[in-house]
Design an enzyme around this catalytic site. Structure first.
Site, mmCIF file in Angstrom:
data_model
loop_
_atom_site.group_PDB
_atom_site.id
_atom_site.type_symbol
_atom_site.label_atom_id
_atom_site.label_comp_id
_atom_site.label_asym_id
_atom_site.label_seq_id
_atom_site.Cartn_x
_atom_site.Cartn_y
_atom_site.Cartn_z
ATOM 1 C CB ILE A 130 -0.893 0.052 1.268
ATOM 2 C CG1 ILE A 130 -1.634 -1.268 1.496
ATOM 3 C CG2 ILE A 130 -1.815 1.258 1.238
ATOM 4 C CD1 ILE A 130 -2.690 -1.603 0.490
ATOM 5 C CD GLU A 131 2.862 5.633 -3.696
ATOM 6 O OE1 GLU A 131 3.296 6.787 -3.856
ATOM 7 O OE2 GLU A 131 2.695 4.834 -4.642
ATOM 8 C CB ILE A 132 -0.352 6.815 2.216
ATOM 9 C CG1 ILE A 132 -1.009 5.542 2.747
ATOM 10 C CG2 ILE A 132 -1.208 8.055 2.449
ATOM 11 C CD1 ILE A 132 -2.396 5.269 2.255
#
Length: 171
Positions: A130-132
């Site tokens: 997951i990338e934020i």
């Protein structure tokens, strides 16, 4: 290389991504309580365990693995791995929350033309990345034409229309 011809399949948007997981319950907890997705009704005709969640205009379909013990376990957080990216309002607030939740993450920065984009990468319970990010500040610049727009849904439609118009002119 064959030239792109706009939208040959007449696509409208991304509907969902499917993720194979060891435990539907554990993954649902993560996607609800860490990322803010909410469960939605899933067709009862499926003959396998799973769950559907929705948020931010996209669905997450969780599919329980037939042999969960055989799923590889990822330990290293590698920003170059397959991932899904979400834009956020405050990178500081996200980083603070990840620390509070004791979720391991890696920080990265991309700089382009004086614009800085901050990124945080972490895994879901099954190792999916997951990338934020605060990617909205990075313009989307098509390789054809001269339109530059921020990376946001609002401007996506405008960019697609211009891309289609450019392809009509090229023909």
């Amino acid at each position: 290389m064959k030239e792109s011809v706009g939208n040959p399949l007449h696509l409208k948007s991304v509907n969902h991504i499917s993720l194979i997981c060891r435990s539907v319950e554990e993954s649902m907890d993560f996607y609800q309580n860490v990322l803010g997705f909410f469960p939605i009704r899933r067709p009862g005709s499926f003959d396998f365990d799973g769950a559907w969640l929705f948020g931010y205009g996209i669905g997450i379909h969780l599919l329980e693995a037939e042999n969960p013990e055989k799923l590889p376990r990822k330990k290293e957080i590698n920003p170059k791995d397959n991932h899904i990216s979400f834009q956020c309002e405050s990178m500081g607030a996200v980083e603070k929350k990840l620390k509070e939740m004791e979720i391991d993450y890696v920080r990265a920065t991309v700089e382009e033309g004086g614009i800085q984009v901050d990124q945080l990468f972490f895994h879901d319970p099954d190792g999916f990345m997951i990338e934020i990010c605060n990617c909205d500040s990075l313009p989307v610049i098509p390789l054809v034409g001269d339109l530059a727009r921020p990376c946001s849904r609002l401007n996506l439609h405008l960019m697609q229309n211009q891309q289609q118009n450019v392809h009509k002119i090229v023909k």
